[in-house]
Enzyme design. Sequence first.
Site, PDB file in Angstrom:
ATOM      1  N   GLU A 162       0.832  -1.201   0.000  1.00 17.17           N
ATOM      2  CA  GLU A 162       0.000   0.000   0.000  1.00 17.17           C
ATOM      3  C   GLU A 162       0.871   1.257   0.000  1.00 17.17           C
ATOM      4  O   GLU A 162       0.732   2.146   0.844  1.00 17.17           O
ATOM      5  CB  GLU A 162      -0.947  -0.001   1.198  1.00 17.17           C
ATOM      6  N   GLU A 320      -5.959  -7.563  -1.301  1.00 26.35           N
ATOM      7  CA  GLU A 320      -6.448  -7.569   0.081  1.00 26.35           C
ATOM      8  C   GLU A 320      -7.920  -7.208   0.117  1.00 26.35           C
ATOM      9  O   GLU A 320      -8.353  -6.254  -0.544  1.00 26.35           O
ATOM     10  CB  GLU A 320      -5.704  -6.540   0.949  1.00 26.35           C
TER      11      GLU A 320
END
Length: 683
Positions: A162, A320
């Site tokens: 991320e 995710e």
Amino acid sequence: MTDGWIRWPANVAGRFGGEPVAFGGDYNPEQWDESVWPEDARLMREAGVNLVTVGVFAWSALQPGPDRWDFGWLDRVLDLLHENDIAVDLATATASPPPWLTTRFPEVLPVDRDGRTMSQGGRQAWSPSSAVFREHSLALVEKMAARYGGHPALALWHVSNELGGHNSRCYGEASAVAFRGWLREKYADSLDALNAAWATRVWSQTYSAWEEIQPPRVTFTDSNPTQVLDFDRFSSDQLREQLRAESAVLRRHTPDVPITTNMVLFDAGKNMNYSSWVGDMDLVSSDHYLRPTPDADAELAFSADRARGLAEGAPWLLMETATGATSWRPVNPAKRPGQLRRDVFAHVARGADGICFFQWRAGQAGPERFHSAMLPHAGAGSRKFHEVKALGADLAACAEVLGSTTAADCALLFGEEAWWAADRESHPHNGLSYADTALRWYRSLRDAGLTVDVVPPSADLSSYRMIVAPMLYLVSDEDAGALAAAAEAGATVLVTYFSGIVDPLDRVRLGGYPGAFRDLLGVRVEEFAPLPDAESVEIEGVTGPARVSTWHERIDLTGAVAEATYSGGDFAGLPAVTRAPRGAGEAWYVGVELEAGARAALLAVLAQRSGATVVPHRAGLDAVVRRAADRDYLFLINHGADDAVVAGSGTDLLDGSVHEDGIVVPAGGVRVVASVRGDTEGV
């Protein structure tokens, strides 16, 4: 470069009888006693897991000190996974630096806009402009690539995690120096060019030396908008450079192993210009966590369609998501019965050829200890784990959809730089939200039965019958020209208010609004007229009778015709919605904020006029088609409380049921109906 998808080890493909739908999640064995690992591998196989991400936050475990390395535990983990026919998405472990690094080199730590240095103790405690961080992170990547590049379990490289999700903006001195260097390159080392671009004569901001330029730190008043926009671009580019630097090391060692990084395609990802990053990845992967709102399924679909848009229609990986509750919101609700299955297949319908979760085993300690997982605290006997196993079986049954593409001939333009600029202060209405506006239009398109590619304004628009540009405040001449060319070539184009207003320097386009789109739309607006909260006006026409609030404006026609007009207020009888024929297509302008019913009425007309493919369905039923060479796959996801019946025929890949002359989708259920090409025409 690779072929753009996961490089499956032969033993994994053999276990599944060919390439499988990727299914798994983040695995953090370093957080558990080694005695637990064999049980993890056994239960992964039981659940149908074929891919796990390892090493995301393992830097301190791999390098406990400046000159100490410990790879033994990771060697054993990768060997164990390979022995159990489970592939590995190996993270570079650079997401969060170890305490020894930030203690020894405190300049690594990021600084916020108020001048506060962030402390070690959370995650992503590093400045994207830190040369020290870059040096040490690349040393780690070099070690990882050299040691594991030839490991038989390796299927995918995962750069950082991320990137920029928490540390996208750093205002410290290292960032100031790097920002000046970025500006000197952009403006060809000319302060005169920078001063002109930033309009620095406003408020006496003219610079006489590069050293005078600082990041847009806190000020008493609003900051220079072009300075802020350039800092946004610089900051995204700094993160992209980290991605490129790590990728260069990996490609040098393993040119045949694909590389990705997980993008955050919801609010936390606002600060990254992802459309400029995708060329540096071999495959697009994204993270998505539901917003706990009544229309959460629409926002999920929007993010999935954006991932597909960034991938330009190629397969993409959901890196995710959550099996149940998250852990960072004020209230973290559990998923309702059947919701996990519905959410997963909503992503698969929109082109995801892999579904992974955070995380495999629920943590016992740490900030995310109450985040849901594939294997929850309650263990393998839990309802959640049985649901995960059933999901693994469902995805295995759908392997034949791999490589098929989601059929969409409608596009919604969504630009990161337009998002940054539109949400700034000092605008005619400072309550507008670019993302919420885009989502409202997307929701209405979806409810109208249209499958939508969410694409950047720079995308190739030549294949779309219908294109919607909601509040595209900032746009380049090139992208505005491409939209006009699409209309001339036959597309039906819709542009909403507060679009085309500024150029890429956030300078107002003179001559009247909507600036870059005046000629395309055949309209001219001289003055914005946002409405205070308590005020509204009525319109009538193609939208049906409707009451509008938030925004309206007086539109002068310069080549368009009125399709809806004000029926009251200061602009009674004047246009509110317009249409202009353009070549083989047409361009529509919506100068008001429409409520849902009016949007639906308008889009029904546009869909019919454009010839865009409509998959009719009842409210609460998501219907999307994926197409292979000779087969169609109709995904039907019923979010409602009652059974739904739709036209069509074929065989459901999930339960083997055969459907003729109609398909029944149980309440809360999912079907993936395979049919010979043509059987879904008109569905």
